[in-house]
Structures are given as C-alpha cells and as structure tokens.
Write a protein that holds these residues in place. Structure first.
Motif, mmCIF file in Angstrom:
data_model
loop_
_atom_site.group_PDB
_atom_site.id
_atom_site.type_symbol
_atom_site.label_atom_id
_atom_site.label_comp_id
_atom_site.label_asym_id
_atom_site.label_seq_id
_atom_site.Cartn_x
_atom_site.Cartn_y
_atom_site.Cartn_z
ATOM 1 N N GLU A 69 20.942 -29.052 7.683
ATOM 2 C CA GLU A 69 20.801 -27.928 8.613
ATOM 3 C C GLU A 69 20.691 -26.602 7.865
ATOM 4 N N VAL A 70 21.474 -26.451 6.806
ATOM 5 C CA VAL A 70 21.438 -25.217 6.018
ATOM 6 C C VAL A 70 20.083 -25.055 5.339
ATOM 7 N N ILE A 100 17.553 -28.249 15.851
ATOM 8 C CA ILE A 100 18.636 -27.435 15.296
ATOM 9 C C ILE A 100 18.480 -26.000 15.788
ATOM 10 N N VAL A 101 19.560 -25.444 16.310
ATOM 11 C CA VAL A 101 19.574 -24.038 16.726
ATOM 12 C C VAL A 101 20.170 -23.207 15.594
ATOM 13 N N PHE A 102 19.499 -22.158 15.206
ATOM 14 C CA PHE A 102 19.967 -21.300 14.115
ATOM 15 C C PHE A 102 20.904 -20.236 14.688
ATOM 16 N N ASP A 103 22.132 -20.652 14.971
ATOM 17 C CA ASP A 103 23.098 -19.730 15.557
ATOM 18 C C ASP A 103 23.775 -18.903 14.462
ATOM 19 N N ALA A 104 24.680 -18.030 14.866
ATOM 20 C CA ALA A 104 25.307 -17.105 13.923
ATOM 21 C C ALA A 104 26.109 -17.837 12.856
ATOM 22 N N ASP A 105 26.814 -18.906 13.229
ATOM 23 C CA ASP A 105 27.620 -19.647 12.263
ATOM 24 C C ASP A 105 26.748 -20.308 11.203
ATOM 25 N N LEU A 106 25.646 -20.923 11.614
ATOM 26 C CA LEU A 106 24.765 -21.585 10.655
ATOM 27 C C LEU A 106 24.090 -20.563 9.748
ATOM 28 N N ARG A 107 23.701 -19.438 10.305
ATOM 29 C CA ARG A 107 23.091 -18.393 9.487
ATOM 30 C C ARG A 107 24.084 -17.851 8.460
ATOM 31 N N ALA A 108 25.331 -17.647 8.880
ATOM 32 C CA ALA A 108 26.348 -17.136 7.953
ATOM 33 C C ALA A 108 26.615 -18.135 6.834
ATOM 34 N N LEU A 109 26.684 -19.426 7.182
ATOM 35 C CA LEU A 109 26.902 -20.460 6.168
ATOM 36 C C LEU A 109 25.738 -20.496 5.178
ATOM 37 N N ALA A 111 14.019 -21.016 7.998
ATOM 38 C CA ALA A 111 13.868 -20.089 9.117
ATOM 39 C C ALA A 111 14.030 -18.640 8.660
ATOM 40 N N LEU A 112 14.984 -18.384 7.761
ATOM 41 C CA LEU A 112 15.179 -17.024 7.260
ATOM 42 C C LEU A 112 13.957 -16.550 6.476
ATOM 43 N N CYS A 113 13.351 -17.466 5.725
ATOM 44 C CA CYS A 113 12.105 -17.123 5.033
ATOM 45 C C CYS A 113 11.009 -16.784 6.044
#
Length: 204
Positions: free
Chosen positions: A104-105, A138-147, A111-113
């Motif tokens: 997922e990360v 997979i949903v790119f929520d705040a927790d996954l983005r922070a990780l 996604a960030l790219c």
C-alpha cells in the motif's frame, strides 16, 4: 554529505518488509533471486510494456515514469488509468494481499508522484495480485500518506548515514527473502557479545 540520488519507489516496500533488506539492495547494491522474485519479475515484465490504450472513457498508460521532487522519489508505474483525466495507479504484485502495508505504501508513493506530475489530487488506486487475479482498491487516506512520507524520510536518513541496519532474524520473513545467504541473519543476529566478554574477564 547527503545522498542526493533519488529513492526508488521499490525501496519503500523493501524498507517496510525489512530495513536491512532495503539497505542491502539500495545502499550496498546487492541482489539475489529466488522463485518468488523471479515470479514477480515475470509478472512485471508482462505489465511493464510501454504504451497507451483507450477503452471507453478510460485511457491507460503503461510503464509510466514517475518522479516526486518533494520526497526525492523516482520509479515506474505498472499501469496508470486516466479516468476523466484523474490518475488511478495500478501496481501488479505476485501472491495475495498481505497483512502489512508495504504494498500500500509503495502504491501511495506512486500517487504522490502522480499528484505532483498532474497537479491534481489522486485519491485511490489498486493492487492487482497474481494469485487471486483480482484488484484490491486502496484509498490514499491521511494515515497512509503520513506513513509513506515517514518511510521515505527513514530511507533517506539510512542512505545518508551509509549504515546498513543490523539483522533481526524472523524465521518466516527471512525464509521468504532472496537475500538470506547474503544477509546471514541467524548467525549475525546471535553473534557473541565480545565487549561483554571482555568486561567479564577484566572483572575476574
């Protein structure tokens, strides 16, 4: 001196699986293949044929180069579907969905790219597993983005330090790793305490 080389997207998955494995591959430039890595390579070779297609309103880009300057990440997306112009990354993996978040990360890093490249939010994507032959969205929520940001920072710190983390033997995980013979986790994780032995000798 800081290492300015971009971090491969695959390093994030390697780091969450095992920091030592990540360092052996991306710092020491070591590699070995086993049946699992060969299966994964073949799966990606099938997916990573550059090109673009269109089906209805969905435009599909294959083997799309990715870059995120903010996190110093670089890589290639297996598949990016443009749905109404909004990117939807799809990463191909062997096996089945895992209990940890390494896959997922890696997808979130894509996604960030894409957000930086397309200058618009990317809210979700999918992992396609070769064993189940199904997508897991997979949903790119705040927790996954922070990780994902945290893992990128930890890898950058490791690369800048030039230090490979020590081994931590875990039978199930190490048994799956193609680098087990290079890593030597069992003997190195249980090496004799030389400093402690010397202190005991001096006390005696």
């Amino acid at each position: 001196m800081e290492n300015d080389d971009p971090i491969p997207l695959s390093a994030l998955q390697h780091w969450l699986f095992c920091p030592r494995q990540c360092a052996l591959i991306h710092l020491e430039r070591q590699w070995a293949e086993n049946a699992a890595t060969a299966d994964g390579r073949i799966l990606h070779e099938r997916a990573d044929q550059p090109g673009r297609t269109r089906r209805g309103e969905v435009r599909t880009l294959r083997a799309l180069p990715l870059r995120c300057h903010r996190l110093n990440l670089v890589g290639v997306a297996d598949v990016v579907e443009l749905r109404g112009g909004i990117p939807f990354p799809v990463e191909y993996k062997r096996g089945r969905p895992k209990s940890h978040r390494a896959d997922e990360v890696q997808l979130c890093a894509q996604a960030l790219c894409l957000e930086e490249m397309f200058d618009q939010p990317v809210s979700q994507g999918a992992l396609f597993y070769g064993e189940t032959r199904r997508r897991t969205e997979i949903v790119f929520d705040a927790d996954l983005r922070a990780l994902t940001v945290q893992v990128a920072a930890e890898i950058a710190a490791m690369l800048n330090s030039g230090t490979t983390p020590p081994p931590a033997f875990e039978a199930r995980k190490c048994g799956q790793c193609s680098l087990i013979d290079l890593c030597q986790p069992r003997p190195l994780a249980h090496h004799p305490d030389v400093a402690g032995w010397l202190r005991r000798q001096l006390r005696d």
